[in-house]
Design a protein around this motif. Structure first.
Motif, PDB file in Angstrom:
ATOM      1  N   GLY A  25       0.811  -1.215   0.000  1.00  0.00           N
ATOM      2  CA  GLY A  25       0.000   0.000   0.000  1.00  0.00           C
ATOM      3  C   GLY A  25       0.843   1.263   0.000  1.00  0.00           C
ATOM      4  N   LEU A  26       0.282   2.291  -0.620  1.00  0.00           N
ATOM      5  CA  LEU A  26       1.003   3.557  -0.764  1.00  0.00           C
ATOM      6  C   LEU A  26       1.269   4.231   0.588  1.00  0.00           C
ATOM      7  N   TRP A  81      -6.479  15.849 -16.994  1.00  0.00           N
ATOM      8  CA  TRP A  81      -7.169  14.779 -16.289  1.00  0.00           C
ATOM      9  C   TRP A  81      -8.510  14.555 -16.944  1.00  0.00           C
ATOM     10  N   GLY A 132      -0.467  14.497  -2.603  1.00  0.00           N
ATOM     11  CA  GLY A 132       0.562  13.494  -2.325  1.00  0.00           C
ATOM     12  C   GLY A 132       1.953  14.097  -2.295  1.00  0.00           C
ATOM     13  N   TYR A 155      -5.285   5.725   1.220  1.00  0.00           N
ATOM     14  CA  TYR A 155      -4.456   6.223   0.130  1.00  0.00           C
ATOM     15  C   TYR A 155      -3.875   7.577   0.474  1.00  0.00           C
ATOM     16  N   PHE A 212      -0.148  19.783 -11.370  1.00  0.00           N
ATOM     17  CA  PHE A 212      -0.083  18.327 -11.384  1.00  0.00           C
ATOM     18  C   PHE A 212      -0.095  17.841 -12.827  1.00  0.00           C
ATOM     19  N   SER A 220      -2.398   4.746 -13.792  1.00  0.00           N
ATOM     20  CA  SER A 220      -2.668   5.117 -12.408  1.00  0.00           C
ATOM     21  C   SER A 220      -3.390   3.962 -11.715  1.00  0.00           C
ATOM     22  N   LYS A 221      -3.220   3.899 -10.370  1.00  0.00           N
ATOM     23  CA  LYS A 221      -3.735   2.716  -9.669  1.00  0.00           C
ATOM     24  C   LYS A 221      -4.958   3.008  -8.811  1.00  0.00           C
ATOM     25  N   LEU A 222      -5.686   4.064  -9.151  1.00  0.00           N
ATOM     26  CA  LEU A 222      -6.831   4.444  -8.322  1.00  0.00           C
ATOM     27  C   LEU A 222      -8.072   3.609  -8.665  1.00  0.00           C
TER      28      LEU A 222
HETATM   29  N1  GDD Z   1       5.082   1.562  -2.472  1.00  0.00           N
HETATM   30  C1  GDD Z   1       3.959   1.769  -3.165  1.00  0.00           C
HETATM   31  N2  GDD Z   1       2.884   0.941  -2.993  1.00  0.00           N
HETATM   32  N3  GDD Z   1       3.895   2.788  -4.045  1.00  0.00           N
HETATM   33  C2  GDD Z   1       2.759   2.977  -4.742  1.00  0.00           C
HETATM   34  C3  GDD Z   1       1.639   2.160  -4.610  1.00  0.00           C
HETATM   35  C4  GDD Z   1       1.723   1.071  -3.677  1.00  0.00           C
HETATM   36  O1  GDD Z   1       0.790   0.304  -3.485  1.00  0.00           O
HETATM   37  N4  GDD Z   1       0.663   2.605  -5.453  1.00  0.00           N
HETATM   38  C5  GDD Z   1       1.186   3.665  -6.077  1.00  0.00           C
HETATM   39  N5  GDD Z   1       2.449   3.893  -5.659  1.00  0.00           N
HETATM   40  C6  GDD Z   1       3.367   4.949  -6.076  1.00  0.00           C
HETATM   41  C7  GDD Z   1       3.488   5.105  -7.557  1.00  0.00           C
HETATM   42  O2  GDD Z   1       4.542   4.329  -8.054  1.00  0.00           O
HETATM   43  C8  GDD Z   1       3.771   6.594  -7.666  1.00  0.00           C
HETATM   44  O3  GDD Z   1       5.119   6.892  -7.435  1.00  0.00           O
HETATM   45  C9  GDD Z   1       2.947   7.196  -6.556  1.00  0.00           C
HETATM   46  O4  GDD Z   1       2.821   6.161  -5.589  1.00  0.00           O
HETATM   47  C10 GDD Z   1       1.576   7.683  -7.002  1.00  0.00           C
HETATM   48  O5  GDD Z   1       0.849   6.636  -7.583  1.00  0.00           O
HETATM   49  P1  GDD Z   1      -0.136   6.864  -8.819  1.00  0.00           P
HETATM   50  O6  GDD Z   1      -0.800   5.579  -9.112  1.00  0.00           O
HETATM   51  O7  GDD Z   1       0.601   7.569  -9.910  1.00  0.00           O
HETATM   52  O8  GDD Z   1      -1.142   7.820  -8.105  1.00  0.00           O
HETATM   53  P2  GDD Z   1      -2.145   8.842  -8.765  1.00  0.00           P
HETATM   54  O9  GDD Z   1      -1.485   9.616  -9.847  1.00  0.00           O
HETATM   55  O10 GDD Z   1      -3.428   8.206  -9.027  1.00  0.00           O
HETATM   56  O11 GDD Z   1      -2.414   9.735  -7.458  1.00  0.00           O
HETATM   57  C11 GDD Z   1      -1.728  10.869  -7.205  1.00  0.00           C
HETATM   58  O12 GDD Z   1      -2.642  11.862  -6.828  1.00  0.00           O
HETATM   59  C12 GDD Z   1      -3.170  11.779  -5.558  1.00  0.00           C
HETATM   60  C13 GDD Z   1      -4.021  12.982  -5.332  1.00  0.00           C
HETATM   61  O13 GDD Z   1      -5.135  12.956  -6.179  1.00  0.00           O
HETATM   62  C14 GDD Z   1      -0.664  10.641  -6.146  1.00  0.00           C
HETATM   63  O14 GDD Z   1       0.161  11.778  -6.172  1.00  0.00           O
HETATM   64  C15 GDD Z   1      -1.162  10.535  -4.783  1.00  0.00           C
HETATM   65  O15 GDD Z   1      -0.036  10.573  -3.904  1.00  0.00           O
HETATM   66  C16 GDD Z   1      -2.063  11.697  -4.535  1.00  0.00           C
HETATM   67  O16 GDD Z   1      -2.611  11.545  -3.265  1.00  0.00           O
END
Ligand code: GDD
Ligand code: MN
Length: 371
Positions: free
Chosen positions: A75-76, A134, A162, A181, A203, A211-213
């Motif tokens: 998890g993040l 986006w 983030g 998250y 951003f 993305s993993k959302l």
């Molecule tokens: N260790 C780990 N484990 N890292 C993760 C995981 C996980 O399960 N899931 C994602 N990450 C890392 C990714 O490799 C990347 O460096 C960062 O965390 C953000 O992941 P993204 O999947 O790119 O996130 P996003 O673009 O949807 O979300 C962003 O926006 C959010 C706000 O809307 C991120 O910046 C979030 O941090 C932020 O809260």
């Protein structure tokens, strides 16, 4: 703490083989150009692409880079917390690997903390901040999450960002929950802090990879918000508690207003013999005045000998907002009864709730903005 580093940059990763080398290079560049001794902590959740070997190779060449590979509790947020615990400097900064957060801004976060702020937050929603490219669906989800977060932290425009930095003591003994998250919300809700600054940034959506959302993430988020509220209620300190005290007080004052309203309606109609709609107008206005006085003295505690003109100004504002609330209440009542076919007493509850939310939010942010 080590004397060697004055900043720890935490980069959580999961399958970032396209980005990881470039982001480490960019962070190193910007830090050395600005005279910041930074260590970089890559916290990886056992990626199944080439992220790990790529970072291992960099670790061999750069002594300020470390890799933590996590084998369980994927998890993040958990990864970021592990990064906090492993960091060896007094200022901790979190940045995504995918260049969504511009590394050029790192010195500004660093200076903000050195300048006395406990937390520095990269904001997409303040003047100068933005989100590039986006899809509409993601924007709406993010706006929803942000709006919810702002109920807890009304001063902060982007409580789910983030991209942020904190002074170490803020998180050192904070019981940060391992789920969710939105690690920043957790830090804001449970960390020990007083001052913050926000730094606008644009951003950029990831150029590489996905993305993993997911929906699960959103449910986690709701659970996390409940956890933060629960924490604030049981610990009775911190910004969320302060905010909820206001909401509760506003609610108590609202109830007192209902009693004033009903009581006066009865007395004016039955005892003074006025026509009931005339009594109602008096009753409503009296309850507005009643609510204003209590909110001004108690809920928002504007205290002391304040300038009369200021108070009058707030009263006019409160009056206008209350009329708006009344209109919202009646509109919802009408729509739910006439269109929705709902029993009017039930429908009125929804109307009261909406009017309450409106009244609180607008008064909180306008009428009592400066107290
Ligand atoms: N260790 C780990 N484990 N890292 C993760 C995981 C996980 O399960 N899931 C994602 N990450 C890392 C990714 O490799 C990347 O460096 C960062 O965390 C953000 O992941 P993204 O999947 O790119 O996130 P996003 O673009 O949807 O979300 C962003 O926006 C959010 C706000 O809307 C991120 O910046 C979030 O941090 C932020 O809260
Ligand atoms: Mn991203």
């Amino acid at each position: 703490m080590s004397e060697r580093y004055n900043l720890s940059v935490i980069i959580p990763t999961f399958n970032e083989e396209e980005n990881i080398a470039a982001i480490i290079g960019a962070v190193n560049d910007v830090c050395s150009k600005n005279g910041i001794q930074a260590e970089i902590l890559v916290v990886d959740d056992n990626s199944n692409d080439r992220t790990i070997p790529i970072v291992q190779d960099i670790v061999r060449r750069c002594e300020n880079v470390r890799l933590i590979v996590r084998m369980n509790d994927h998890g993040l947020s958990q990864s970021v917390v592990d990064g906090f615990r492993a960091a060896r400097s007094d200022i901790l900064l979190v940045i995504d690997a995918d260049f969504s957060h511009p590394p050029e801004l790192i010195p500004r976060f660093y200076e903000a903390i050195r300048g006395g702020a406990d937390i520095a937050i990269g904001s997409r929603y303040m003047k100068g901040g933005d989100i590039e490219e986006w899809p509409i669906k993601r924007r709406i989800i993010s706006l929803g999450a942000t709006a919810f977060g702002r109920v807890l932290f009304p001063e902060i425009t982007d409580p789910v960002s983030g991209f942020f930095a904190v002074r170490r003591e803020v998180v050192d003994r904070a019981p940060l929950a391992p789920r969710g998250y939105k690690i920043l919300m957790e830090v804001l809700g449970k960390g020990r802090w007083r001052s913050f600054v926000e730094i606008p940034f644009v951003f950029r959506d990831r150029a590489e990879g996905e993305s993993k959302l997911r929906l699960e993430t959103m449910l986690d988020y709701l659970r996390q918000c409940c956890g933060i509220i629960w924490f604030s209620v049981t610990h009775r300190t911190g910004p969320v508690w302060t905010e909820w005290t206001k909401i509760l007080r506003f609610g108590v004052v609202g109830l007192s207003g209902i009693f004033v309203n009903m009581g006066l309606l009865y007395v004016l109609t039955e005892v003074a013999g006025l026509y009931y709609l005339v009594s109602a107008a008096f009753a409503i206005e009296t309850s507005i005045v009643n609510n204003f006085i209590w909110n001004d003295l108690w809920t928002f505690n504007s205290g002391g000998r304040l300038r009369f003109t200021r108070r009058l100004h707030r009263f006019v504002s409160f009056q206008v907002v209350s009329m708006g609330g009344l209109a919202i209440n009646m509109l919802i009542l009408y729509l739910l009864v006439e269109v929705g076919g709902i029993y009017y007493l039930i429908a009125n509850l929804a109307g009261i709730f909406a009017a309450f939310a409106w009244n609180f939010m607008v008064n909180r942010h306008f009428t009592w903005k400066n107290v």
